[in-house]
Design an enzyme around this catalytic site. Structure first.
Site, PDB file in Angstrom:
ATOM      1  N   ASN A 149      35.717  32.610  56.602  1.00  0.00           N
ATOM      2  CA  ASN A 149      36.136  33.798  55.857  1.00  0.00           C
ATOM      3  C   ASN A 149      37.526  34.294  56.240  1.00  0.00           C
ATOM      4  O   ASN A 149      38.124  35.055  55.508  1.00  0.00           O
ATOM      5  CB  ASN A 149      35.115  34.924  56.077  1.00  0.00           C
ATOM      6  CG  ASN A 149      34.772  35.124  57.526  1.00  0.00           C
ATOM      7  OD1 ASN A 149      34.317  34.196  58.201  1.00  0.00           O
ATOM      8  ND2 ASN A 149      34.993  36.307  58.035  1.00  0.00           N
ATOM      9  N   SER A 198      25.935  35.376  48.992  1.00  0.00           N
ATOM     10  CA  SER A 198      26.012  36.836  48.834  1.00  0.00           C
ATOM     11  C   SER A 198      26.583  37.183  47.455  1.00  0.00           C
ATOM     12  O   SER A 198      27.635  36.652  47.068  1.00  0.00           O
ATOM     13  CB  SER A 198      26.916  37.394  49.935  1.00  0.00           C
ATOM     14  OG  SER A 198      27.175  38.755  49.706  1.00  0.00           O
ATOM     15  N   GLY A 199      25.913  38.087  46.733  1.00  0.00           N
ATOM     16  CA  GLY A 199      26.294  38.379  45.340  1.00  0.00           C
ATOM     17  C   GLY A 199      27.662  39.007  45.161  1.00  0.00           C
ATOM     18  O   GLY A 199      28.372  38.692  44.203  1.00  0.00           O
ATOM     19  N   HIS A 200      28.063  39.880  46.092  1.00  0.00           N
ATOM     20  CA  HIS A 200      29.306  40.625  45.836  1.00  0.00           C
ATOM     21  C   HIS A 200      30.574  39.812  46.096  1.00  0.00           C
ATOM     22  O   HIS A 200      31.676  40.297  45.891  1.00  0.00           O
ATOM     23  CB  HIS A 200      29.322  41.947  46.622  1.00  0.00           C
ATOM     24  CG  HIS A 200      29.509  41.813  48.101  1.00  0.00           C
ATOM     25  ND1 HIS A 200      30.702  42.086  48.720  1.00  0.00           N
ATOM     26  CD2 HIS A 200      28.661  41.450  49.099  1.00  0.00           C
ATOM     27  CE1 HIS A 200      30.577  41.912  50.033  1.00  0.00           C
ATOM     28  NE2 HIS A 200      29.346  41.527  50.279  1.00  0.00           N
ATOM     29  N   THR A 236      10.111  46.037  47.851  1.00  0.00           N
ATOM     30  CA  THR A 236      10.219  46.046  46.389  1.00  0.00           C
ATOM     31  C   THR A 236      11.530  45.397  45.954  1.00  0.00           C
ATOM     32  O   THR A 236      12.595  45.749  46.470  1.00  0.00           O
ATOM     33  CB  THR A 236      10.154  47.507  45.882  1.00  0.00           C
ATOM     34  OG1 THR A 236       8.920  48.056  46.330  1.00  0.00           O
ATOM     35  CG2 THR A 236      10.250  47.580  44.370  1.00  0.00           C
ATOM     36  N   CYS A 323      34.902  42.719  58.327  1.00  0.00           N
ATOM     37  CA  CYS A 323      33.992  43.183  59.374  1.00  0.00           C
ATOM     38  C   CYS A 323      34.709  43.449  60.682  1.00  0.00           C
ATOM     39  O   CYS A 323      34.253  44.214  61.505  1.00  0.00           O
ATOM     40  CB  CYS A 323      32.928  42.135  59.660  1.00  0.00           C
ATOM     41  SG  CYS A 323      32.012  41.766  58.240  1.00  0.00           S
TER      42      CYS A 323
HETATM   43  C1  LIG Z   1      31.274  33.758  55.696  1.00  0.00           C
HETATM   44  C2  LIG Z   1      30.538  35.046  55.536  1.00  0.00           C
HETATM   45  N1  LIG Z   1      29.239  35.106  55.864  1.00  0.00           N
HETATM   46  C3  LIG Z   1      28.518  36.235  55.728  1.00  0.00           C
HETATM   47  C4  LIG Z   1      29.100  37.391  55.258  1.00  0.00           C
HETATM   48  C5  LIG Z   1      28.268  38.635  55.117  1.00  0.00           C
HETATM   49  O1  LIG Z   1      28.011  38.906  53.772  1.00  0.00           O
HETATM   50  P1  LIG Z   1      27.608  40.371  53.276  1.00  0.00           P
HETATM   51  O2  LIG Z   1      28.880  41.168  53.228  1.00  0.00           O
HETATM   52  O3  LIG Z   1      27.033  40.146  51.913  1.00  0.00           O
HETATM   53  O4  LIG Z   1      26.626  40.911  54.227  1.00  0.00           O
HETATM   54  C6  LIG Z   1      30.451  37.388  54.910  1.00  0.00           C
HETATM   55  C7  LIG Z   1      31.114  38.626  54.441  1.00  0.00           C
HETATM   56  O5  LIG Z   1      32.311  38.765  54.509  1.00  0.00           O
HETATM   57  C8  LIG Z   1      31.191  36.183  55.041  1.00  0.00           C
HETATM   58  O6  LIG Z   1      32.469  36.115  54.712  1.00  0.00           O
END
Ligand SMILES: Cc1ncc(COP(=O)(O)O)c(C=O)c1O
Length: 385
Positions: A149, A198-200, A236, A323
Site C-alpha cells: 500500500n 476491501s470495498g472502499h 446482521t 494508517c
Molecule cells: C494493503 C492493505 N490491507 C488492508 C487494509 C485495510 O483495509 P480497510 O481500510 O478496509 O480496513 C489497507 C488499507 O489501506 C491496505 O492498504
C-alpha cells in the site's frame, strides 16, 4: 479539487451510492427474518454473493462478507491461528505488511505463536528462497500482501501458491486490498486458501469487504453470535452495503483493462516528470509495481509541509499510508527496502484512480515544481544562503 490519495480510499461510484440508498430504503429487512421483508433482503444478499463469486471465479459459499480489509485480515490470520494451533504455532509473513496483518501477528505472539517476517530486496519483493528456508514442521499459515500500500510493489503470488502446493497443510492467505481491479490475480491458479478485499478501495463504500475462504478451510470465528456468513462471521448483514459492493466490483472488473491502461499512462507521465526534477528520489520500483501508486522523497524537505502546500492548491496526496501518516515514524516498508532513514522519514505517496485525468496530472507536476522552489527559497533564506 485533485484527489490523489486513492490508496487511502476512493470516491464511491454514483451508481453505488444510488444502489445503497435504494436498498436501504426499500429492502431494510433483516436477512435472517422469516417474513417477506427478511426474505427480500436475503434474496438480495444471496444474489450479491453469487455475483461476486462469479466475478472472482469462486463459489458463492466461499464468500464471507466483512466490514473491510482490516477485519478480513484479522479474521483470516487469527481465525486460522486459533483453528490450527494444535498443529503448529508458526506463521510466515513479510516485513512490508499492512498493520492489520502485522499487528494481528504481533497479538498472536502473546499467545505463544512465532512469526517469521520475510525480508524484501531493494524493490520491496520477497524471495522464494527465503520463504523456502523459513518453512518449518509447525508452520500453519503463510500470509502475503499482494500489492504494497505504500510503494505499490507486487509480490509473486502465483509462484508462491505453486510452491506451497507441496505443503498441503499450510494455509495460504493473500491481502489483495490494493491489488483488486489494478492487477490480475487468478485465485485458483494462485491456489489461494484465503483472500482479503476491501470495498472502499475500488469505489465501493467504507464498512464493506470480502474474505474469500476456500471450501474446506476451517477457521474460528472472531465474532461469536448468530449463524450468519457460514458461521464464520456473526452479525446482521449490511445488505445495502453488500449490494453496493457487488455493484462496485462488477463495474471495476468490467472496466479493469480500460482503467489499468489509463492508470499506466498517468503513472508513466508522473514518474517521467518526477525523475527530471532535482532532489527527488522515487521509491516505487519500475518493474513489478501496481499502476496506481507512486512513492518518492524530496531531499531535505519535510513531507507534511509539502503535503499541506499541495493542499493549498486543493491537491490531495499523502505522506505515507493513511494508517501510519499521523505516527511520524519512518516508513517500515521503505526501511525494509534499505532506504536510508532520512528518506524513509520523508516519503510522499501519490495514489491515482481511473477517475483522474491527464490535465490533473499536468497541474500536479507544475504545482510540485513550484512548491519545491518555494520551499527551497524559504530554507535558503533561513540558512542565510
Ligand atoms: C494493503 C492493505 N490491507 C488492508 C487494509 C485495510 O483495509 P480497510 O481500510 O478496509 O480496513 C489497507 C488499507 O489501506 C491496505 O492498504
Amino acid at each position: 479539487m485533485i484527489y490523489l490519495d486513492n490508496s487511502a480510499t476512493t470516491k464511491p461510484f454514483d451508481d453505488v451510492l444510488e444502489t445503497y440508498m435504494k436498498v436501504s430504503k426499500n429492502y431494510f429487512g433483516n436477512a435472517s427474518s422469516i417474513h417477506g421483508l427478511g426474505g427480500q433482503a436475503e434474496k438480495l444478499l444471496s444474489q450479491s454473493r453469487s455475483q461476486i463469486a462469479s466475478l472472482l471465479h469462486v463459489k458463492p459459499q466461499e464468500i464471507i462478507f466483512t466490514s473491510g480489509g482490516s477485519e478480513g485480515n484479522n479474521l483470516a490470520i487469527k481465525g486460522i491461528a486459533l483453528q490450527y494451533s494444535n498443529r503448529g504455532k508458526h506463521i510466515i509473513t513479510t516485513s512490508i505488511e499492512h498493520p492489520s496483518v502485522s499487528e494481528a501477528c504481533n497479538q498472536l505472539t502473546e499467545l505463544g505463536f512465532e512469526i517469521t517476517y520475510l525480508p524484501v530486496d531493494e524493490n520491496g519483493v520477497i524471495s522464494l528462497d527465503s520463504l523456502k528456508q523459513s518453512i518449518r514442521e509447525d508452520t500453519i499459515l503463510v500470509s502475503i500482501i499482494h500489492v504494497n500500500n505504500e510503494v505499490g510493489t507486487v509480490q509473486p503470488i502465483e509462484e508462491i501458491g505453486k510452491f506451497l502446493e507441496k505443503y498441503p497443510k499450510i494455509i495460504y492467505h493473500v491481502d489483495h486490498v490494493q491489488g483488486i481491479g489494478k492487477t490480475y490475480l487468478d485465485f485458483n491458479k494462485a491456489r489461494l486458501d484465503l483472500c482479503t478485499i476491501s470495498g472502499h478501495k475500488f469505489n465501493g463504500l467504507k464498512g464493506t469487504g470480502i474474505l474469500f475462504v476456500r471450501q474446506g478451510v476451517k477457521m474460528k470465528s472472531l465474532i461469536a453470535g448468530g449463524d450468519q456468513e457460514m458461521q464464520k462471521r456473526a452479525g446482521t448483514e449490511n445488505v445495502a452495503g453488500i449490494v453496493a459492493l457487488a455493484k462496485a466490483l462488477r463495474l471495476t472488473m468490467e472496466n479493469r483493462e480500460k482503467y489499468m491502461k489509463h492508470l499506466i499512462g498517468l503513472k508513466k507521465t508522473i514518474i517521467e516528470n518526477l525523475t527530471m526534477m532535482k532532489g527527488i528520489k522515487i521509491h516505487t520500483p519500475e518493474e513489478n509495481s501496481a499502476p496506481h501508486i507512486i512513492n518518492f522523497s524530496i531531499d531535505g524537505l519535510k513531507p507534511e509541509v509539502f503535503v499541506h502546500l499541495l493542499e493549498e492548491k486543493e491537491i490531495y496526496v499523502s505522506t505515507t499510508s493513511a494508517c501510519s501518516s499521523k505516527k511520524n515514524e519512518p516508513s517500515k516498508t521503505l526501511l525494509a527496502m534499505g532506504v536510508p532513514k532520512v528518506l524513509a522519514n520523508s516519503s510522499i505517496r501519490i495514489s491515482i484512480s481511473h477517475q483522474n485525468q491527464l490535465d490533473e496530472v499536468s497541474i500536479l507536476i507544475s504545482t510540485i515544481e513550484k512548491s519545491m522552489k518555494k520551499l527551497k527559497n524559504v530554507m535558503g533564506e533561513r540558512n542565510g544562503i
